[in-house]
Design a protein around this motif. Structure first.
Motif, PDB file in Angstrom:
ATOM      1  N   ILE A 102      27.463  26.314  33.005  1.00  0.00           N
ATOM      2  CA  ILE A 102      28.431  25.943  33.566  1.00  0.00           C
ATOM      3  C   ILE A 102      28.558  24.240  33.872  1.00  0.00           C
ATOM      4  N   GLY A 156      30.757  21.152  35.930  1.00  0.00           N
ATOM      5  CA  GLY A 156      31.905  20.695  37.075  1.00  0.00           C
ATOM      6  C   GLY A 156      31.687  19.196  37.013  1.00  0.00           C
ATOM      7  N   ILE A 160      34.555  24.235  34.855  1.00  0.00           N
ATOM      8  CA  ILE A 160      35.254  24.852  36.390  1.00  0.00           C
ATOM      9  C   ILE A 160      35.829  23.720  36.882  1.00  0.00           C
ATOM     10  N   VAL A 206      28.838  28.967  41.962  1.00  0.00           N
ATOM     11  CA  VAL A 206      28.905  29.602  40.534  1.00  0.00           C
ATOM     12  C   VAL A 206      27.671  30.010  39.772  1.00  0.00           C
ATOM     13  N   ASP A 240      37.708  27.984  30.462  1.00  0.00           N
ATOM     14  CA  ASP A 240      37.852  27.464  31.622  1.00  0.00           C
ATOM     15  C   ASP A 240      37.780  28.562  32.809  1.00  0.00           C
ATOM     16  N   GLY A 241      37.253  28.159  34.161  1.00  0.00           N
ATOM     17  CA  GLY A 241      36.958  29.116  35.156  1.00  0.00           C
ATOM     18  C   GLY A 241      37.525  28.527  36.270  1.00  0.00           C
ATOM     19  N   ASP A 242      38.265  29.402  37.294  1.00  0.00           N
ATOM     20  CA  ASP A 242      38.474  28.914  38.525  1.00  0.00           C
ATOM     21  C   ASP A 242      37.998  29.704  39.641  1.00  0.00           C
TER      22      ASP A 242
END
Length: 442
Positions: free
Chosen positions: A41, A43, A71, A82, A143-145
């Motif tokens: 992950i 960010g 993210i 996350v 992509d992740g939200d």
């Protein structure tokens, strides 16, 4: 690549002189090789350098055959969250509270524990400096939200009894991405300050512990009828609170108020070696079990998880929660403080509850620039060897009516001192004695 960008808790340096895109790529390869997991992950914060560093870190990871879950622009606690719900390790691109010229990488294992120098970062550094990596297939980026899930988690901790009037200063960091979603659900009257996300930090560096940076919110509170104010640092893992008179409340004292709101009876509560005896005594009064820990999130998270503690707090404004996978979150601390203060606000002002809690007088943390840190600590030890001595983090020596801690900074070339005593006379007398020893070495 500069070896000195690898710090005690994370990777950090001035962009692009000390940390650049090429370094980010190599660090991405190194992180991917260090972790066994097939996905990482990532960010990042709002600094202009975060995007180019992300692009190259991402390329390094996928060139190692690992996938990247991007993210996007988030807070550091969101990366921890996350990681906790997905079980994949993570990287946050941020320099936290440092000025805009800096950037870096906070690395979090799949157990949501920080990868500090003693806990894997040294291995990552050695991989990066060696620069020889295994050839593997190409990974992919998705992509992740996770904002909705994170805000739902924060809301699940809300229990506000009375409407409050507060000021929130986001310091132009990334916390408004979470705060705006959360605040519309909370019965509050609040004034926003610096909610425009701008990684150039046009007003001042995003460090809420520097007094000059609090002038704006302090002035606003003094000129209005507010219950309190709260400030968040650039990446949202720290917060500080301002009372109704515009005065900073020492962040370690907030741990005591959080302990009043969270049920700590029979539970471990972590405090760092600089924390006031007032907080220690309050935790005991509440039926909790206070435990001291070294300064720094790499140590605090591990200790809290090992003890299965419910809460932890540091003088630097980090607050750790079992409910948050033992990670720190400035906004979750804010939520719990809202719960606590909304219940008592009809009877007492913020400054009054602080005054009732405080029995000890403190110097706060005093910094000394010196190249003779070890010699000074040894000489201080020799001069106060009749006290109760602990070397958990630096040197702590305790007496019946006063105590002090002196330690080397893990992030800056400084020696840090804090002294606390039952009355100001003892405080001033003992502080001057220790200062005299330090100044002797120049």
């Amino acid at each position: 690549m500069e070896k000195n960008i690898f710090k005690a808790y994370d990777i950090r340096g001035i962009y692009p002189d000390e940390l650049n895109e090429k370094d980010a790529y190599v660090i991405g390869r190194s992180i991917a090789e260090y972790f066994d997991d097939d996905k990482i992950i990532v960010g990042y914060d709002a600094r202009p350098s975060s995007i180019p560093l992300f692009e190259n870190l991402k390329d390094g990871i996928i060139d190692s055959g690992k996938d990247v879950l991007n993210i996007g622009l988030v807070t550091t606690p969101m990366v921890s969250f996350v990681v906790g719900i997905t079980g994949y390790p993570g990287v946050m691109i941020t320099a936290s509270h440092n000025p805009k010229e800096y950037n870096g990488f906070k690395i979090i294992g799949k157990d949501v524990l920080s990868i500090g120098f003693e806990f894997g970062l040294k291995d990552i550094m050695e991989l990066a400096l060696k620069g020889v990596f295994k050839k593997k297939g190409k990974g992919k980026v998705e992509d992740g939200d996770f904002f909705d899930e994170y805000v739902r988690f924060l809301k699940s901790n809300l229990n506000i009894k009375n409407r409050l009037k507060i000021v929130i200063d986001a310091f132009n960091g990334s916390t408004p991405l979470v705060l705006e979603r959360l605040l519309k659900e909370i019965p509050l009257d609040f004034l926003r300050l610096n909610f425009d996300i701008d990684g150039n930090y046009p007003k001042h560096p995003p460090n809420p512990l520097q007094k000059d940076n609090l002038k704006e919110i302090s002035d606003v509170i003094k000129n209005g009828d507010y219950d309190f104010g709260v400030c968040f640092d650039g990446d949202g893992d720290r917060c500080v609170f301002i009372d109704e008179n515009g005065e900073l409340v020492s962040p370690d004292l907030i741990t005591a108020f959080l302990a009043r709101e969270i049920d700590v009876k029979g539970e471990y509560v972590l405090v760092d070696v600089r924390t006031s005896r007032d907080v220690w005594n309050e935790i005991i009064k509440l039926g909790g079990k206070p435990k001291r820990v070294q300064v720094g999130h790499a140590y605090a998270r591990r200790k809290l998880k090992k003890l299965n503690g419910v809460l932890g707090g540091e003088l630097a404004g980090h607050y750790y929660f079992r409910s948050m996978f033992y990670a720190d979150s400035g906004i979750l601390a804010f939520v719990h403080f809202l719960n606590y203060f909304s219940e008592i606000c009809g009877n007492k002002r913020f400054s009054e509850i602080v005054k009732e809690l405080k029995r000890y007088h403190s110097t706060g943390e005093i910094n000394f620039h010196t190249e003779k840190k070890d010699e000074i600590i040894e000489e201080v030890r020799n001069n106060f060897k009749d006290g109760d001595i602990s070397e958990l983090d630096g040197l702590t020596i305790e007496y019946e009516n006063w105590w002090f801690n002196i330690r080397k900074s893990n992030t800056e070339p400084l020696l840090r001192l804090i002294v606390e005593a039952e009355d100001e006379k003892i405080l001033n007398e003992k502080t001057e004695l220790i200062k005299k020893i330090i100044n002797f070495f120049g």
